[in-house]
Design a protein around this motif. Structure first.
Motif, PDB file in Angstrom:
ATOM      1  N   LYS A   1     -16.736  51.925  65.931  1.00 58.49           N
ATOM      2  CA  LYS A   1     -16.518  50.982  66.815  1.00 58.49           C
ATOM      3  C   LYS A   1     -17.040  49.701  66.370  1.00 58.49           C
ATOM      4  N   LEU A   2     -18.393  49.872  65.840  1.00 57.94           N
ATOM      5  CA  LEU A   2     -19.047  48.853  65.221  1.00 57.94           C
ATOM      6  C   LEU A   2     -18.399  48.296  63.825  1.00 57.94           C
ATOM      7  N   ARG A   3     -17.600  49.070  63.204  1.00 61.27           N
ATOM      8  CA  ARG A   3     -17.073  48.850  61.883  1.00 61.27           C
ATOM      9  C   ARG A   3     -16.038  47.516  62.137  1.00 61.27           C
ATOM     10  N   PRO A   4     -16.076  46.437  61.528  1.00 67.34           N
ATOM     11  CA  PRO A   4     -15.043  45.355  61.436  1.00 67.34           C
ATOM     12  C   PRO A   4     -13.805  45.904  61.157  1.00 67.34           C
ATOM     13  N   PRO A   5     -12.722  45.456  61.952  1.00 67.02           N
ATOM     14  CA  PRO A   5     -11.511  45.456  61.557  1.00 67.02           C
ATOM     15  C   PRO A   5     -11.104  45.372  60.307  1.00 67.02           C
ATOM     16  N   PRO A   6      -9.905  46.074  59.739  1.00 67.33           N
ATOM     17  CA  PRO A   6      -9.508  45.674  58.103  1.00 67.33           C
ATOM     18  C   PRO A   6      -8.827  44.654  58.091  1.00 67.33           C
ATOM     19  N   PRO A   7      -8.415  44.168  56.926  1.00 68.65           N
ATOM     20  CA  PRO A   7      -7.483  43.154  56.659  1.00 68.65           C
ATOM     21  C   PRO A   7      -6.219  43.383  57.597  1.00 68.65           C
ATOM     22  N   HIS A   8      -5.732  42.240  57.856  1.00 69.41           N
ATOM     23  CA  HIS A   8      -4.455  42.289  58.670  1.00 69.41           C
ATOM     24  C   HIS A   8      -3.364  41.584  58.025  1.00 69.41           C
ATOM     25  N   VAL A   9      -2.458  42.253  57.372  1.00 67.95           N
ATOM     26  CA  VAL A   9      -1.330  41.499  56.544  1.00 67.95           C
ATOM     27  C   VAL A   9      -0.190  41.495  57.377  1.00 67.95           C
ATOM     28  N   LEU A  10       0.624  40.106  57.433  1.00 67.32           N
ATOM     29  CA  LEU A  10       1.711  40.171  57.747  1.00 67.32           C
ATOM     30  C   LEU A  10       2.916  39.891  56.837  1.00 67.32           C
ATOM     31  N   ILE A  11       4.112  40.851  57.131  1.00 64.58           N
ATOM     32  CA  ILE A  11       5.043  40.836  55.890  1.00 64.58           C
ATOM     33  C   ILE A  11       6.597  40.378  56.698  1.00 64.58           C
ATOM     34  N   PHE A  12       6.979  39.429  55.878  1.00 65.00           N
ATOM     35  CA  PHE A  12       8.391  38.927  56.588  1.00 65.00           C
ATOM     36  C   PHE A  12       9.506  39.035  55.421  1.00 65.00           C
ATOM     37  N   PRO A  13      10.325  39.803  55.377  1.00 69.67           N
ATOM     38  CA  PRO A  13      11.340  39.804  54.509  1.00 69.67           C
ATOM     39  C   PRO A  13      12.702  39.299  55.067  1.00 69.67           C
ATOM     40  N   MET A  14      13.451  38.837  54.106  1.00 69.87           N
ATOM     41  CA  MET A  14      14.683  38.575  54.521  1.00 69.87           C
ATOM     42  C   MET A  14      15.578  39.560  55.379  1.00 69.87           C
ATOM     43  N   PRO A  15      16.399  39.730  56.244  1.00 65.52           N
ATOM     44  CA  PRO A  15      16.832  40.738  56.988  1.00 65.52           C
ATOM     45  C   PRO A  15      18.166  41.435  56.048  1.00 65.52           C
ATOM     46  N   VAL A  16      17.947  41.750  55.074  1.00 62.48           N
ATOM     47  CA  VAL A  16      19.031  42.276  54.203  1.00 62.48           C
ATOM     48  C   VAL A  16      18.593  43.494  53.542  1.00 62.48           C
ATOM     49  N   GLN A  17      19.204  44.823  53.296  1.00 63.48           N
ATOM     50  CA  GLN A  17      18.725  46.005  52.781  1.00 63.48           C
ATOM     51  C   GLN A  17      17.868  45.664  51.478  1.00 63.48           C
ATOM     52  N   GLY A  18      18.511  45.062  50.496  1.00 65.13           N
ATOM     53  CA  GLY A  18      17.827  44.713  49.429  1.00 65.13           C
ATOM     54  C   GLY A  18      16.301  44.126  49.185  1.00 65.13           C
ATOM     55  N   HIS A  19      16.065  43.421  50.565  1.00 63.69           N
ATOM     56  CA  HIS A  19      14.848  42.815  50.547  1.00 63.69           C
ATOM     57  C   HIS A  19      13.996  43.582  51.388  1.00 63.69           C
ATOM     58  N   LEU A  20      14.543  44.020  52.312  1.00 65.61           N
ATOM     59  CA  LEU A  20      13.645  45.158  53.339  1.00 65.61           C
ATOM     60  C   LEU A  20      13.103  46.283  52.381  1.00 65.61           C
ATOM     61  N   ASN A  21      13.929  46.864  51.720  1.00 63.10           N
ATOM     62  CA  ASN A  21      13.636  48.122  50.898  1.00 63.10           C
ATOM     63  C   ASN A  21      12.057  48.066  50.150  1.00 63.10           C
ATOM     64  N   PRO A  22      12.185  47.074  49.287  1.00 66.01           N
ATOM     65  CA  PRO A  22      10.812  47.044  48.520  1.00 66.01           C
ATOM     66  C   PRO A  22       9.513  46.457  49.473  1.00 66.01           C
ATOM     67  N   MET A  23      10.003  45.380  50.537  1.00 69.57           N
ATOM     68  CA  MET A  23       8.937  45.008  51.217  1.00 69.57           C
ATOM     69  C   MET A  23       8.315  46.088  52.038  1.00 69.57           C
ATOM     70  N   LEU A  24       9.190  46.998  52.751  1.00 65.64           N
ATOM     71  CA  LEU A  24       8.871  48.165  53.598  1.00 65.64           C
ATOM     72  C   LEU A  24       7.932  48.977  52.720  1.00 65.64           C
ATOM     73  N   LYS A  25       8.334  49.241  51.594  1.00 67.65           N
ATOM     74  CA  LYS A  25       7.392  50.027  50.624  1.00 67.65           C
ATOM     75  C   LYS A  25       6.036  49.346  50.374  1.00 67.65           C
ATOM     76  N   LEU A  26       6.069  47.867  50.088  1.00 64.78           N
ATOM     77  CA  LEU A  26       4.743  47.446  50.162  1.00 64.78           C
ATOM     78  C   LEU A  26       3.887  47.639  51.469  1.00 64.78           C
ATOM     79  N   ALA A  27       4.355  47.594  52.559  1.00 67.12           N
ATOM     80  CA  ALA A  27       3.843  47.898  53.786  1.00 67.12           C
ATOM     81  C   ALA A  27       3.358  49.174  53.802  1.00 67.12           C
TER      82      ALA A  27
END
Length: 467
Positions: free
Chosen positions: A9-35
């Motif tokens: 509980k005392l440990r600070p929260p980890p980094p929080h990364v926001l990811i926003f791809p273009m909504p087409v499969q070829g862009h969703l695919n690698p960015m979901l894998k990065l997530a």
């Protein structure tokens, strides 16, 4: 003495990364894998997705089960501004671009400010914003709100470098204007001199600022080095699908690699492949956006049949223009296919390419498909459709020499000859080079490899942004 739960509980929260791809499969695919990779690093990740795509994703993939093992992951959904009955593919696929800009982006901006940049009791406000390179609003939005901006290039690095160098190409009069020969070599692009012709350049220009690439230094090291002269931090972490496979195995994680398929995969094709001899099948797929005319379908069908090779062909229902699906000529040819090939509407591509029966890939040269084919050790016949695909096909044929480039033509004889060349006449030559290149790119995501180290560097960089 404090308990382990109290310390947690005392440990600070980890980094929080926001990811926003273009909504087409070829862009969703690698960015979901990065997530997925960032979740494995125990980061919090918020992934922006349209309502429509989330529904399709959860319907056709195991993404929900995979991310259920990642407590720091969350989807945030937004309308894409299109009606429910809009196909979002085929000849109307690009209508979402203006809709995303006019509907999704304003809603996203309001949400970010209203919700204090996604801060909560368990999460810090976003540490950084990883945005798709096609989202032109992102750099200004980040600057206005003091959020570190990380550009993610879903296209090949060579293509983005061509765009970055566009003013210099224009100044050197090497842009294909004014009747100049399309086959003349470009000399104003460091790292690509004597390789790229005018016809291999991208067909349109976008703003480019590179930081994270789904590539590796063994494939595009010279170009990555040139970009590094202009950008302080460049992380080439690909092939990202193999990076995920390796990190999951390394952590002995009970999860499968996430594939952003927006169509139902016809897995019966795997049974069909099981019945074929080794390296005897050419896999044919033009990706999630490419369109072909009725005439082009006929040329490909005749080329495939005349090549006498077995084939597995993905034909999306919305991918053929100028035909209502009841064309008698197409129907007759489809009948001729029986016993020689198999047609499906969508396939589990990575599994297909890694099947021992597959010996070649007739592809549109999208970057995800190109990387998957390289990593699987499968040579390619390249018929690019648009964007980075025209550059990728040139690198496949002239730099990595693991395939043939037949861009700017759709002739049954040329298609037949290219398939025969790849699968028969020069089969051993292409297979040897493809298998050797596959070993190289797989090593790059293994411990000590450049992409492995670059991912660690990206993770450390994001950690350093936490204040």
């Amino acid at each position: 003495m404090s308990s382990a739960s109290d310390q947690e509980k005392l440990r600070p929260p980890p980094p929080h990364v926001l990811i926003f791809p273009m909504p087409v499969q070829g862009h969703l695919n690698p960015m979901l894998k990065l997530a997925h990779l960032l979740c494995l690093a125990e980061f919090h990740v918020t992934f922006i997705i349209s309502d429509f795509n989330q529904h399709r994703l959860l319907q056709h993939t195991a993404a929900s089960a995979a991310f259920s093992r990642c407590p720091g992951f969350q989807f945030r959904t937004f309308p894409d501004g299109l009606p429910d009955d809009h196909p979002r593919s085929g000849h109307r696929a690009m209508e979402f671009v203006s809709s995303v800009a006019n509907v999704t982006v304003p809603l996203f901006k309001k949400m970010m400010i209203k919700e204090n940049f996604l801060a909560s009791a368990a999460r810090r406000p976003v540490t950084c914003f990883v945005a798709d390179g096609l989202l032109s609003f992102a750099p200004e939005f980040c600057e206005e709100n003091g959020i570190p901006f990380i550009f993610f290039g879903t296209a090949t690095t060579s293509y983005l470098w061509a765009i970055f160098r566009f003013p210099q190409l224009l100044e050197a009069q090497e842009i294909p204007l004014g009747g100049k020969s399309m086959d003349e070599l470009i000399e104003s692009m460091p790292g690509m001199e004597g390789i790229i012709r005018r016809r291999d350049l991208p067909g349109f220009v976008e703003r480019a600022q590179a930081v994270v690439f789904n590539t590796c230094e063994d494939l595009e090291g010279q170009i990555v080095a040139e970009i590094h002269k202009h950008v302080p931090r460049v992380f080439s972490i690909g092939p990202i699908h193999h990076q995920v496979k390796h990190r999951l195995a390394e952590k002995k994680a009970e999860s499968s690699i996430i594939t952003a398929s927006l169509w139902a995969e016809d897995r019966s094709c795997m049974d069909w492949l099981d019945a074929q001899p080794p390296r005897s099948v050419i896999y044919v797929s033009f990706g999630s956006l490419a369109l072909v005319t009725r005439e082009q379908v006929l040329e490909f069908l005749h080329g495939l049949l005349d090549s006498s090779q077995r084939f597995l062909w993905v034909v999306r229902p919305d991918s053929v223009t100028g035909s209502d699906g009841n064309d008698p000529v197409l129907t007759e040819l489809m009948e001729r296919i029986k016993g020689k090939g198999l047609l499906v509407e969508w396939a589990p591509q990575d599994k297909v390419l890694n099947h021992p029966a597959v010996g070649g890939f007739l592809t549109h040269s999208g970057w995800n498909s190109t990387l998957e084919s390289i990593a699987a050790g499968v040579p390619m016949v390249c018929w690019p459709y648009f964007a980075d695909q025209t550059t990728n096909s040139r690198f496949v044929s002239e730099v990595w020499k693991v395939g043939l480039d037949i861009k700017d033509t759709c002739d049954r004889k040329i298609i037949e000859e290219a398939i025969r060349d790849l699968m028969d006449v020069r089969k051993d030559e292409f297979m040897e080079r493809a298998e050797n290149l596959a070993k190289v790119v797989k090593r790059t995501v293994s411990k000590g490899g450049s992409s492995y180290n670059n991912l660690d560097g990206l993770i450390q960089y994001i950690k350093s942004l936490v204040v």
